[in-house]
Design a protein around this motif. Sequence first.
Motif, PDB file in Angstrom:
ATOM      1  N   THR A   1       0.763  -1.240   0.077  1.00 33.33           N
ATOM      2  CA  THR A   1      -0.130   0.041  -0.025  1.00 33.33           C
ATOM      3  C   THR A   1       0.720   1.274   0.085  1.00 33.33           C
ATOM      4  O   THR A   1       1.986   1.229   0.434  1.00 33.33           O
ATOM      5  CB  THR A   1      -0.970   0.084   1.209  1.00 33.33           C
ATOM      6  N   GLY A   2       0.247   2.176  -0.488  1.00 32.79           N
ATOM      7  CA  GLY A   2       1.078   3.732  -0.331  1.00 32.79           C
ATOM      8  C   GLY A   2      -0.337   4.691  -0.252  1.00 32.79           C
ATOM      9  O   GLY A   2      -1.268   4.411   0.042  1.00 32.79           O
ATOM     10  N   GLU A   3       0.277   6.114  -0.498  1.00 36.25           N
ATOM     11  CA  GLU A   3      -0.921   7.063  -0.385  1.00 36.25           C
ATOM     12  C   GLU A   3      -0.390   8.080  -1.431  1.00 36.25           C
ATOM     13  O   GLU A   3       0.876   8.368  -1.781  1.00 36.25           O
ATOM     14  CB  GLU A   3      -0.990   7.687   1.169  1.00 36.25           C
ATOM     15  N   ASN A   4      -1.446   8.848  -1.728  1.00 36.82           N
ATOM     16  CA  ASN A   4      -1.392  10.106  -2.383  1.00 36.82           C
ATOM     17  C   ASN A   4      -0.975  11.288  -1.268  1.00 36.82           C
ATOM     18  O   ASN A   4      -1.342  11.586  -0.383  1.00 36.82           O
ATOM     19  CB  ASN A   4      -2.547  10.553  -3.204  1.00 36.82           C
ATOM     20  N   VAL A   5       0.135  12.253  -1.898  1.00 40.38           N
ATOM     21  CA  VAL A   5       0.532  13.380  -0.787  1.00 40.38           C
ATOM     22  C   VAL A   5       0.804  14.519  -1.550  1.00 40.38           C
ATOM     23  O   VAL A   5       0.656  14.577  -2.946  1.00 40.38           O
ATOM     24  CB  VAL A   5       1.988  12.957  -0.253  1.00 40.38           C
ATOM     25  N   CYS A   6       1.176  15.721  -0.948  1.00 38.37           N
ATOM     26  CA  CYS A   6       1.301  16.859  -1.512  1.00 38.37           C
ATOM     27  C   CYS A   6       3.054  16.796  -1.579  1.00 38.37           C
ATOM     28  O   CYS A   6       3.808  16.313  -1.081  1.00 38.37           O
ATOM     29  CB  CYS A   6       0.889  18.169  -0.683  1.00 38.37           C
TER      30      CYS A   6
END
Length: 650
Positions: A404-409
């Motif tokens: 898993t991962g995530e979207n970031v700024c």
Amino acid sequence: MTRLLLVLTGLSWLLFLSYTPATAQLQTPYILNGAATQRTCNCYVLTEDQLTSSGTVWNKNKVSLNNSFDYFFDVNLGCKDQDGADGIGFILQTQGTNLGATGQGVGFQNIRPSLGVIIDTWQNTDDGDPYYDHVSVQINGDISHSSANNLAGPVTALANSDNIEDCNWHIFRIKWDAVTKQLTVSIDDSIRLSIQKDLVADVFSGDPMVYWGFGAATGGFSNKQQFCAALRPELQFDNNQLFCDGSPIVFADDSRSFGTITRWRWDFGDGSTSALADPPPHQYPRPGKYQVKLVIEDNSGCISDTMKQDLTISSYPIPDFSYDSLCTDRAITIKDNTQVDFGTITQWNWDLGNGTTDQSSTPAANYTSTGTYTIQLQVMTAEGCGADTAKTANVYPTPAIAATGENVCIGEPIAFSGTDITPAIPLSGWYWNFGNGQLQTGQHADYIYPEGGDYRTGVHAVSNKGCFSDTVYVPVTVTDINLFAGNDTLIARGQPLQLNAVTTGNNLQFSWTPDIGLTDPYAPAPVAMLTRDQTYHLTVTSPQGCIALDTVNVKVYAGPDFYVPSAFSPNNDGLNDVFRAISPGVSQLDFFCVWNRWGQELFRTQSLSGTWDGTYKGQPMPAGSYVWMISGKDYLGRAFSRQGTVTIVR
């Protein structure tokens, strides 16, 4: 003669070769006519490469067509294809040994009665010749293919080519079966023509005794045309012959000769020789590469050229192979490591132990279940030498993972995490690839992408037995608004200023503060009307909640006008090094010029940002006063200008 031959068997092979040719030249059984010349003991030139030439070579002794014969010759039709002519013929006739014909007659035309096997290399359309070099069987000196005297053909002289004028020697075989009355013509072991005809009764009026020989001719085009009474040493091997270390090699004579072969000389390349037609099996002392030679002599005393054939006695191969970890549901290439000192491996037979076999040098093995398998390899050299080996291989389970991962700024770390779906399989490591060339290890990884964009991060794990999981990909987005509010600027008091924020992305929210003089503080490109200096702060928010900040400073002058300093010091100290005009409210500069006191123009520009560095043609101007003038149009299109002096201080 018998005594001499007995002596020769004890002499060196060189003496054997040097003795007979001179005798053979004296004992030639042929009569030569026209341009024909004897080239070697058994070879004759019928025509040189000369125009309008002819030559015939006749055997002195008649032969009886009541007896079968099988004649082998070597023929060479020259090297010129397009402008080569005319051909040669094997001829049977009863009229004598001083006959022949030139040009398209090929030494055969008008000889009656006769039979000719003609190899024709020139297209004479009046005779019905095809465009290709051809062979035909004709009688009674008639060279026309449309005549009843054309018994067979024409067909291409060579089975796989239209051209026989190729500089090469070709085997020309004439076989007569007196019982079946069958005449067969072959060139290079390919049957070209065959007829069944009673030559004695139908051609030679009951006379079986005929002269035989060769004729050739040239006309307006030419070639060097030759024949040899065949004397070709050749050997053959049994199809089951093994060329392996310790195997006896059986050499069989397969020589071709017009006459009877009377002597053989074998040189096996290892210092051993033999004088028998079919020597006893020969065993080489060690594996290696050898050159076998064979020379033969016929009953006319002619000695052949030396046949040379390379022979490899192969050593027995030492089979071996290697492989990476064998894992379930993974195609693994097995590498052949077999070694052989002499010989070439040409056959591989694999039994992979899982019910599949393979014949390639590097097979791909795929196992669906764990366990112990026996892999077997059998190799064979081109020389027939084989060996085999076997190895026991363990097949291990392949791990499976998720991630898993995530979207970031932009600027924020992404927390990546791997999950072991097959915990019963011990893992030795995790390997991340962030899609931009950067790598990291560990089941969990934090990474800050230096640039915004969409990335496909991959991760795989390796078991403690070396088995790789599938690579799992995690798509992530790094949002970078990439905000630019605009360059700091200056305007004239009351001059409208168009602001224009540049960003990346869609559905962004804009907020300009303070909202002094702005037409819409929430638009990306509002218009500002100012009476004094102002700094605007712009905040932009993305749908993902990412925020970007930027500022733009606006300097307000009374104007429109030109503001020009009275002095500058171009000494490269970073302070007042250039002379320039500040132009609030000016939308177009017509010119900005500087002159010295003699009226010489030193500088000119039409750029609002143009500057003078105090030089002319690269040379520094001396300290002192200089005249300037500037002219342009304001933002309302009105023209105005200013002039004055500036002092260079050094």
